[in-house]
Design a protein around this motif. Structure first.
Motif, mmCIF file in Angstrom:
data_model
loop_
_atom_site.group_PDB
_atom_site.id
_atom_site.type_symbol
_atom_site.label_atom_id
_atom_site.label_comp_id
_atom_site.label_asym_id
_atom_site.label_seq_id
_atom_site.Cartn_x
_atom_site.Cartn_y
_atom_site.Cartn_z
ATOM 1 N N LEU A 36 0.847 -1.192 0.000
ATOM 2 C CA LEU A 36 0.000 0.000 0.000
ATOM 3 C C LEU A 36 0.881 1.240 0.000
ATOM 4 O O LEU A 36 1.911 1.285 0.676
ATOM 5 C CB LEU A 36 -0.904 0.007 1.240
ATOM 6 C CG LEU A 36 -1.895 1.162 1.364
ATOM 7 C CD1 LEU A 36 -2.958 1.082 0.272
ATOM 8 C CD2 LEU A 36 -2.553 1.145 2.737
ATOM 9 N N GLN A 118 -0.646 -0.676 -4.229
ATOM 10 C CA GLN A 118 -2.055 -0.330 -4.102
ATOM 11 C C GLN A 118 -2.100 1.161 -3.728
ATOM 12 O O GLN A 118 -1.252 1.648 -2.992
ATOM 13 C CB GLN A 118 -2.716 -1.157 -3.003
ATOM 14 C CG GLN A 118 -2.734 -2.639 -3.301
ATOM 15 C CD GLN A 118 -3.502 -3.382 -2.242
ATOM 16 O OE1 GLN A 118 -4.683 -3.640 -2.415
ATOM 17 N NE2 GLN A 118 -2.848 -3.730 -1.148
ATOM 18 N N LEU A 120 -3.671 4.352 -1.926
ATOM 19 C CA LEU A 120 -4.527 4.959 -0.913
ATOM 20 C C LEU A 120 -4.801 6.393 -1.367
ATOM 21 O O LEU A 120 -3.876 7.187 -1.507
ATOM 22 C CB LEU A 120 -3.835 4.953 0.448
ATOM 23 C CG LEU A 120 -4.504 5.744 1.580
ATOM 24 C CD1 LEU A 120 -5.895 5.192 1.893
ATOM 25 C CD2 LEU A 120 -3.637 5.726 2.827
ATOM 26 N N VAL A 141 -9.009 2.639 -1.472
ATOM 27 C CA VAL A 141 -7.808 1.895 -1.837
ATOM 28 C C VAL A 141 -8.115 1.211 -3.161
ATOM 29 O O VAL A 141 -9.119 0.507 -3.289
ATOM 30 C CB VAL A 141 -7.408 0.843 -0.771
ATOM 31 C CG1 VAL A 141 -6.223 0.006 -1.274
ATOM 32 C CG2 VAL A 141 -7.056 1.515 0.549
#
Length: 181
Positions: A36, A118, A120, A141
């Motif tokens: 992330l 990923q 955010l 997300v």
């Protein structure tokens, strides 16, 4: 050429935030927080006002949000090479609305960021009318294949320029995301 309207005077909530965090439109298909990274926070202001004033506030909130995430989540990488802050209000609004209101799970190319992480992404929406304020915070997300993996929607009755209140709501939303995993 006439003067453009300005935003009304900022009002502050003090400690009386009145957060509304309904779960009915939230979505989570996120398996982990591995890979992330944070891209940005984009603020939409739905008040007739000078675009320079809107842009100034949008960039200030993006900077404040980035600093908050660095403090609370120091290991979270930042996606640097994106152009999300240069998108127009319409591009962001039309890209996020299907995800929030129509249960669409495929992400518009207007929100995609080329990255191995990923993404955010935080959307903040502010509206003020008749001395009544409404600020919404939407935490998204997206995976690397244009799929929505997480959405948390909340709102509160404070001015978005009340940065202390905004920080509390953002902190709550980020903590909620982190504690799920």
């Amino acid at each position: 050429m006439g003067n453009k309207p300005k935003l009304p005077r900022a009002t502050y909530c003090e400690d009386d935030i009145k957060l509304n965090d309904p779960d009915k439109n939230d979505f989570s298909n996120l398996l982990s927080l591995d890979d992330l990274a944070f891209s940005t926070a984009y603020t939409l202001i739905y008040n007739p006002t000078d675009s320079i004033q809107k842009d100034s506030l949008r960039f200030k909130i993006a900077h404040l949000t980035t600093d908050l995430i660095k403090q609370q989540w120091p290991d979270l990488p930042k996606i640097e090479n994106h152009n999300l802050l240069s998108k127009t209000y319409n591009q962001v609004m039309f890209a996020t609305s299907p995800l929030k209101f129509y249960n669409k799970r495929k992400v518009s190319s207007d929100l995609m960021v080329e990255s191995q992480f990923q993404n955010l992404f935080i959307e903040i929406i502010f509206f003020s009318k008749n001395q009544s304020n409404n600020t919404s915070v939407n935490i998204f997300v997206f995976d690397t294949k244009n799929n929505l993996r997480y959405l948390d929607q909340m709102n509160y009755s404070c001015d978005v320029r009340d940065f202390a209140s905004l920080e509390k709501v953002l902190s709550y939303g980020l903590q909620k995301l982190r504690t799920k995993f």
